[in-house]
Design a protein around this motif. Sequence first.
Motif: not given
Length: 349
Positions: A26, A28, A37-38, A41, A45
């Motif tokens: 979160l 980065n 990471r994607t 995140q 969201k």
Amino acid sequence: MENKLPTIKEIAKQLNVSVSTVSRALSNHPSIGLRTRTRVQELAKELNYEPNTKAIFFKQQKTFIIGVILPYIKEEFFSEAVSGIETAAMEHNYTILFGQSFDGTEREKKVLEAMKKQRVDGLIISLSKYTNNYDHLARLEKYDIPIVYFDRVPPFDNAHKVYCNLYKGTIEMVNWLFSRGFKRIGFINGPDKLIATHDRLKGYIEGISKKKLKVDMRLLEQTDLSRESTYKAMEKLLALKNPPEVIITFNDYVHLDVMQYARQHNLKINEDIFFASYANLPITSYTAFPPIASIEQYPYKQGEKAMEILIRIINDKLQRTGVTGNYYQEEIEGLLMINKSFELNKASS
């Protein structure tokens, strides 16, 4: 339970990864791969995840809140300063906690105590007109809460401060008034405890002395900034056998009061009597008779600079050792602003 905010633990559980992995993803952190990471995140969201600010503040030992104490927020000068403070604060992700001293020392102390209890990261203050003891402010040092003063600043050097140079500006104003034919220049100065009052007085005396004239102390009066006090000052000046041709007032609010007094006593402004002032506030442009000259004090810039300095102190953890060189002090030059309509009338007469 459906309304409960999602947590890092829930994101970690759904993705079958560790809580630390989610936390780093979160923020980065480079140690977390792009794919992980994607995923983190995107799920955050989707779940409308919001960071736990209390946990972040605890970790960073910051609240990201700045205390701001002003005499009166209703005064246009200070509302302009607030705009500068808030703009600079938001650029650094800080929020503002405001308080008003109402120009009283005891109220200033109470607001300061409330700021301390809120654990503000720093304080910006413009002192009340009666503050001449600074013990309540000095006590913030043991809580490691830095202070930046602006406009109404203390007289000592071991302080961070932003202020307008009114000494030079006053000399310039006096010179300009002499150049326009005014010989008897009255002056309604402000409360004695304010540094700005003494700077104005020094500039006034210096400006007149440079003309090789003796300063007529009968032309000097003071106001505590109340309408009643200003009216008394006007009464004394106009009762003189040889009254002033022009009167310099402490600020644009005092200017509004002296104008009202003059009109109540059937004086024709800019004929029988003229007025000059300080601050150059936009509000005066809406009056029938704005000052013929006013010194711009840049309240927005003062507020903005004060916040920038405070952020720098917080981020750099500046050591305040009592040595003058370790204190940020920003002096802003006042600018003499001339009323164009007065110049045009002067030229045609």
